[in-house]
Scaffold this active site. Structure first.
Site, short mmCIF file in Angstrom:
data_model
loop_
_atom_site.label_atom_id
_atom_site.label_comp_id
_atom_site.label_asym_id
_atom_site.label_seq_id
_atom_site.Cartn_x
_atom_site.Cartn_y
_atom_site.Cartn_z
N ASN A 130 -3.37 -24.75 52.73
CA ASN A 130 -3.72 -26.05 52.16
C ASN A 130 -2.62 -27.03 52.56
O ASN A 130 -1.54 -26.99 51.98
CB ASN A 130 -3.87 -25.98 50.64
N ARG B 238 -14.05 -38.14 47.99
CA ARG B 238 -12.93 -38.92 47.44
C ARG B 238 -12.66 -40.15 48.33
O ARG B 238 -13.54 -40.59 49.06
CB ARG B 238 -11.72 -37.99 47.31
#
Ligand code: DQA
Length: 152
Positions: free
Chosen positions: A79, A113
């Site tokens: 990540n 988002r």
């Protein structure tokens, strides 16, 4: 037992307290423990590293490439945090250590988002992408990595 490297980028040390409405209440220590259990169930050991520094993440990918060539490391679950959206250097690092498989994970659905989160420099170099499954995405990526290796 070959290892899987769980690599987390900037601000992911704050998991558990950082924007819990977006990232949940699970801490990074809990994520690492869950991933270790998942990896071990699948016959791998797990190594975990988190850094807020782009260069440290690049160094970790380079070292992972060497260890993959030596047969010690099966792959990376990564990540990259906000560096996802900014870092040509991470794209180059992952491209430069192929065929090391690097699976990109995002806890949140970055496409739902802000628009600056919609582009990933990492994705074109990634072996696979898991997005929007909360912290379960890390375990899903480990499972996918194990399947990919078994199928190869
Ligand atoms: C993230 C998404 C990124 O846009 C953000 O900068 C993060 C976390 C995620 O896991 O959803 O730090 O990678």
């Amino acid at each position: 037992m070959p290892a899987i490297l769980l690599l987390n980028g900037p601000n992911l040390n704050l998991l558990g307290t950082r924007e819990p409405g977006v990232y949940g209440a699970t801490t990074l220590a809990d994520v690492e423990a869950r991933c270790r259990a998942a990896a071990e169930r699948l016959g791998f050991s797990l190594e975990a590293l988190q850094s807020n520094h782009e260069g440290a993440l690049i160094d970790a990918i380079h070292q992972a490439g060497v260890r993959h060539r030596n047969g010690e490391l099966a792959g990376v679950v990564f990540n990259p945090g906000a560096f996802t959206h900014t870092s040509v250097a991470l794209f180059d690092a992952i491209s430069g250590v192929k065929p090391l498989p690097v699976f990109e994970v995002h806890i949140s659905n970055v496409h739902a988002r802000e628009s600056f989160r919609h582009h990933s420099y990492v994705s074109p170099a990634a072996a696979g992408i898991v997005v929007g499954f909360g912290v379960d995405g890390y375990e899903l990526a480990i499972e996918g990595l194990a399947r990919r290796i078994r199928a190869a």
